[in-house]
Each structure stands twice: as structure tokens, then as C-alpha cells.
Design a protein around this motif. Structure first.
Motif, PDB file in Angstrom:
ATOM      1  N   PRO A  21       0.796  -1.238   0.000  1.00 32.01           N
ATOM      2  CA  PRO A  21       0.000   0.000   0.000  1.00 32.01           C
ATOM      3  C   PRO A  21       0.823   1.281   0.000  1.00 32.01           C
ATOM      4  O   PRO A  21       0.360   2.310  -0.488  1.00 32.01           O
ATOM      5  N   SER A  22       2.043   1.242   0.511  1.00 26.26           N
ATOM      6  CA  SER A  22       2.860   2.453   0.606  1.00 26.26           C
ATOM      7  C   SER A  22       3.618   2.774  -0.681  1.00 26.26           C
ATOM      8  O   SER A  22       4.191   3.859  -0.811  1.00 26.26           O
ATOM      9  N   TRP A  23       3.604   1.880  -1.639  1.00 26.13           N
ATOM     10  CA  TRP A  23       4.422   2.056  -2.834  1.00 26.13           C
ATOM     11  C   TRP A  23       3.989   3.222  -3.712  1.00 26.13           C
ATOM     12  O   TRP A  23       2.799   3.498  -3.873  1.00 26.13           O
ATOM     13  N   THR A  24       4.987   3.873  -4.304  1.00 33.78           N
ATOM     14  CA  THR A  24       4.768   4.692  -5.492  1.00 33.78           C
ATOM     15  C   THR A  24       5.411   3.934  -6.650  1.00 33.78           C
ATOM     16  O   THR A  24       6.523   3.411  -6.514  1.00 33.78           O
ATOM     17  N   VAL A  25       4.705   3.853  -7.772  1.00 29.92           N
ATOM     18  CA  VAL A  25       5.144   3.017  -8.892  1.00 29.92           C
ATOM     19  C   VAL A  25       5.256   3.861 -10.155  1.00 29.92           C
ATOM     20  O   VAL A  25       4.364   4.660 -10.465  1.00 29.92           O
ATOM     21  N   ARG A  79      -3.915  -1.011  -5.279  1.00 32.96           N
ATOM     22  CA  ARG A  79      -3.123  -1.692  -4.252  1.00 32.96           C
ATOM     23  C   ARG A  79      -1.959  -0.857  -3.730  1.00 32.96           C
ATOM     24  O   ARG A  79      -1.320  -1.253  -2.762  1.00 32.96           O
ATOM     25  N   VAL A  80      -1.641   0.262  -4.405  1.00 33.90           N
ATOM     26  CA  VAL A  80      -0.500   1.073  -3.998  1.00 33.90           C
ATOM     27  C   VAL A  80      -0.944   2.521  -3.778  1.00 33.90           C
ATOM     28  O   VAL A  80      -2.096   2.875  -4.040  1.00 33.90           O
ATOM     29  N   ARG A  81      -0.001   3.350  -3.319  1.00 32.20           N
ATOM     30  CA  ARG A  81      -0.344   4.742  -3.013  1.00 32.20           C
ATOM     31  C   ARG A  81      -0.560   5.561  -4.281  1.00 32.20           C
ATOM     32  O   ARG A  81      -1.511   6.351  -4.366  1.00 32.20           O
ATOM     33  N   ALA A  82       0.326   5.397  -5.269  1.00 38.96           N
ATOM     34  CA  ALA A  82       0.204   6.206  -6.482  1.00 38.96           C
ATOM     35  C   ALA A  82       0.962   5.538  -7.621  1.00 38.96           C
ATOM     36  O   ALA A  82       1.961   4.842  -7.411  1.00 38.96           O
ATOM     37  N   VAL A  83       0.478   5.777  -8.845  1.00 39.08           N
ATOM     38  CA  VAL A  83       1.121   5.245 -10.043  1.00 39.08           C
ATOM     39  C   VAL A  83       1.351   6.386 -11.022  1.00 39.08           C
ATOM     40  O   VAL A  83       0.428   7.151 -11.327  1.00 39.08           O
ATOM     41  N   THR A  84       2.580   6.524 -11.484  1.00 38.40           N
ATOM     42  CA  THR A  84       2.895   7.417 -12.597  1.00 38.40           C
ATOM     43  C   THR A  84       2.955   6.557 -13.847  1.00 38.40           C
ATOM     44  O   THR A  84       3.760   5.619 -13.925  1.00 38.40           O
ATOM     45  N   ALA A  85       2.086   6.846 -14.809  1.00 43.30           N
ATOM     46  CA  ALA A  85       1.928   6.005 -15.987  1.00 43.30           C
ATOM     47  C   ALA A  85       2.485   6.736 -17.211  1.00 43.30           C
ATOM     48  O   ALA A  85       1.901   7.701 -17.693  1.00 43.30           O
ATOM     49  N   LEU A  86       3.626   6.255 -17.714  1.00 45.68           N
ATOM     50  CA  LEU A  86       4.335   6.908 -18.819  1.00 45.68           C
ATOM     51  C   LEU A  86       4.137   6.128 -20.112  1.00 45.68           C
ATOM     52  O   LEU A  86       4.356   4.915 -20.153  1.00 45.68           O
ATOM     53  N   ASP A  87       3.739   6.835 -21.173  1.00 41.94           N
ATOM     54  CA  ASP A  87       3.638   6.194 -22.486  1.00 41.94           C
ATOM     55  C   ASP A  87       3.782   7.266 -23.567  1.00 41.94           C
ATOM     56  O   ASP A  87       3.425   8.419 -23.342  1.00 41.94           O
ATOM     57  N   PHE A  88       4.298   6.848 -24.731  1.00 44.95           N
ATOM     58  CA  PHE A  88       4.474   7.827 -25.812  1.00 44.95           C
ATOM     59  C   PHE A  88       3.309   7.814 -26.795  1.00 44.95           C
ATOM     60  O   PHE A  88       3.317   8.558 -27.770  1.00 44.95           O
ATOM     61  N   SER A  89       2.295   6.985 -26.535  1.00 41.62           N
ATOM     62  CA  SER A  89       1.119   6.916 -27.401  1.00 41.62           C
ATOM     63  C   SER A  89      -0.026   7.724 -26.801  1.00 41.62           C
ATOM     64  O   SER A  89      -0.588   7.336 -25.768  1.00 41.62           O
ATOM     65  N   ASP A 136       9.265   4.145  -5.569  1.00 44.39           N
ATOM     66  CA  ASP A 136       9.637   2.922  -4.854  1.00 44.39           C
ATOM     67  C   ASP A 136       9.922   1.789  -5.835  1.00 44.39           C
ATOM     68  O   ASP A 136      10.893   1.057  -5.680  1.00 44.39           O
ATOM     69  N   VAL A 137       9.054   1.660  -6.834  1.00 45.31           N
ATOM     70  CA  VAL A 137       9.162   0.550  -7.782  1.00 45.31           C
ATOM     71  C   VAL A 137       9.052   1.084  -9.201  1.00 45.31           C
ATOM     72  O   VAL A 137       8.146   1.864  -9.515  1.00 45.31           O
TER      73      VAL A 137
END
Length: 286
Positions: A72-76, A93-103, A142-143
Motif C-alpha cells: 500500500p505504501s508504494w509509489t510506482v 493496491r498502492v499509493r500512487a502510479v505514474t503512468a508513462l507512455d508515448f502513445s 519505490d518501484v
């Protein structure tokens, strides 16, 4: 779940070759060139809708989450996130997700999915492997994750960039052998198949860089259920880069012969293949 530790294979060398160590980054680039790998954003914009459907139907997500064991504490940081195949379920399931894509189209589908599912902790970012991630506002995490997105010219730079971004763990996935490519499709349209680089290259390159990585395999089943013949053609045509009208006609004819009625739709004889999940502790965690 079918997953197990798997030893890294060594590349074959002819007796005429000297004893100099293989440069796995150069070998990766040569294998990509032989296979004619393309990774332009226009290709992925076109593939976005069918890719999103195929990815969610294979069982891949559940197996990846079991291996990652998100906290739960992860930033991904999800590099090459696509339409949210892993970004969306990880966000629950985690604290936050940064989602990178070039499309842009992939990110549009990701935003639509997050809105539909009430997910508010995913930050989509338009960018590529080659961009300055700090300039895009991407800090450490974190990940770091690259799920089926290592279609890069410079593998060494990509792996080191992930290593530098993460504090706790890095996960990348790469195909084993042919991976999701179904040679039956290529044979049906009259094309040969030149294998591209698989998981052996990043696994050995990491070893060459002094990084001890774990390699585990997960088995997934290719998409077997289709709504209609048109649906099957649309979801399989990605295996044939820039298909001609004649090739699409051959693909349609082959599918018309091979598909069987099943449960209100059509079914193709199933095919199981493997992805390699390569993970390691980044420099800041070692």
C-alpha cells in the motif's frame, strides 16, 4: 500459478569466434535489426484498442500482481503503461502510479478506464524512454516497472534508467522465445518469421552490468475467444506489420477455417506461451 526460477541461457557462438565477451547491448540491437522491430507511436496508437482488450484477457495481470506483491505504501512508475493493463489494477493496491507512455491514444484509453473505475491515483504522462524524465516531472519512485515495453534501441540505457528511478525494486518483462507472436498467423498470410531478441538479452546484460537479477517465468494463454470473425481479424492483425489487403484476406480465410463456434462466439485453438519477469534491487537499495 505457473512460475518458477529459470536459469539464464547463454548465446551460441561459433567455433570461429574469439573468446571476447558478448556485448549484450550490441547483440540486442543486431537482433532487433534482423527482426525489423518497429516501435513508433503511430503503430501503438493504431493498436491501442485491440491491445487493451488482448492484454486484459490473457491472465497476465493476475500473475504479474502475484509476483510483484504490491504494498500500500508504494509509489510506482509504469514505463510503457499502455492503456493501463497494470497501472489500473496496481493503483488499487498502492499509493500512487505514474503512468508513462508515448502513445496519446493509449493514455486516452487509460484516462477513460480510470474515470470509469473511479481510480484517482494514476498520473498519466506523455513521454518516451529517451525523454528527460525529470523534465516531465517524474521523480524517484519505490518501484519501477516496464511491462512488455522494452522495445527500445538502447537496452542498456533503458535498464539503467529504470535502476536510477527506483528505490526498492525494478520489474521488467520480456518474451520467452516467440512470446505472443503466433507463427500460425504469419504462415497463414504467407510471411516468414524472424525472431527478435527475447528475455535472454536483458537478463545477461544485467549480469554484465554487475546486477544480480531474478528471472521467473509466467505462462499465459493467447486470446482464444472472439465475438465475430471481424473481431478475430482485428485482434490478430497486429502480428503482421503493415498488412496488405491480400494478406488480410488470407488471414480472414485462415481464421474462417480455424475458428469454431463456442459459447455465443468463436474460439481459436489455444496457444500457451511464456513471459519472463526479471526483477532486481536497484542501486539505491543495494
Amino acid at each position: 500459478m505457473n512460475h518458477f526460477t529459470f536459469p539464464v541461457r547463454q548465446a551460441r557462438r561459433s567455433a570461429a569466434m574469439d573468446d571476447a565477451p558478448i556485448d549484450w547491448n550490441e547483440a540486442w540491437q543486431a537482433a532487433r535489426l534482423r527482426a525489423g522491430k518497429r516501435s513508433g507511436k503511430e503503430v501503438w496508437d493504431r493498436r491501442a484498442p485491440s491491445f487493451a482488450r488482448n492484454a486484459s484477457a490473457s491472465g497476465y495481470v493476475e500473475r504479474m500482481l502475484e509476483l510483484m506483491r504490491p504494498e500500500p505504501s508504494w509509489t510506482v512508475l509504469d514505463v510503457g503503461c499502455g492503456a493501463g493493463t497494470l497501472a489500473a489494477p496496481l493503483a488499487r493496491r498502492v499509493r500512487a502510479v505514474t503512468a508513462l507512455d508515448f502513445s496519446p491514444r493509449m493514455l486516452e484509453l487509460l484516462r477513460e478506464r480510470c474515470a470509469a473505475e473511479g481510480i484517482d491515483n494514476v498520473a498519466p504522462v506523455l513521454g518516451s524512454w529517451e525523454d528527460d524524465w525529470a523534465g516531465l516531472g517524474i521523480g524517484s519512485c519505490d518501484v519501477a516497472l516496464a511491462s512488455r515495453s522494452l522495445s527500445v534501441p538502447d537496452l542498456r540505457a533503458a535498464l539503467l534508467k529504470l535502476d536510477a528511478a527506483a528505490r526498492h525494486r525494478v520489474f521488467v518483462t520480456a518474451p520467452v522465445g516467440d512470446g505472443p507472436i503466433d507463427r500460425r498467423v504469419l504462415a497463414a498470410v504467407g510471411r516468414g518469421y524472424v525472431p527478435g531478441p527475447d528475455y535472454v538479452y536483458p537478463a545477461n546484460l544485467l549480469r554484465q552490468l554487475g546486477i544480480e537479477a531474478a528471472v521467473e517465468l509466467i505462462a499465459v494463454e493467447g486470446v482464444r475467444q472472439y465475438d465475430t470473425l471481424d473481431d478475430a481479424v482485428e485482434r490478430l492483425r497486429w502480428m503482421v506489420p503493415e498488412p496488405t489487403p491480400e494478406e488480410l484476406a488470407r488471414l480472414r480465410g485462415w481464421l474462417a477455417r480455424e475458428l469454431s463456434p463456442r459459447a455465443g462466439g468463436l474460439e481459436l485453438c489455444p496457444r500457451t506461451f511464456h513471459w519472463a519477469v526479471i526483477s532486481w534491487v536497484p542501486a539505491r537499495g543495494r
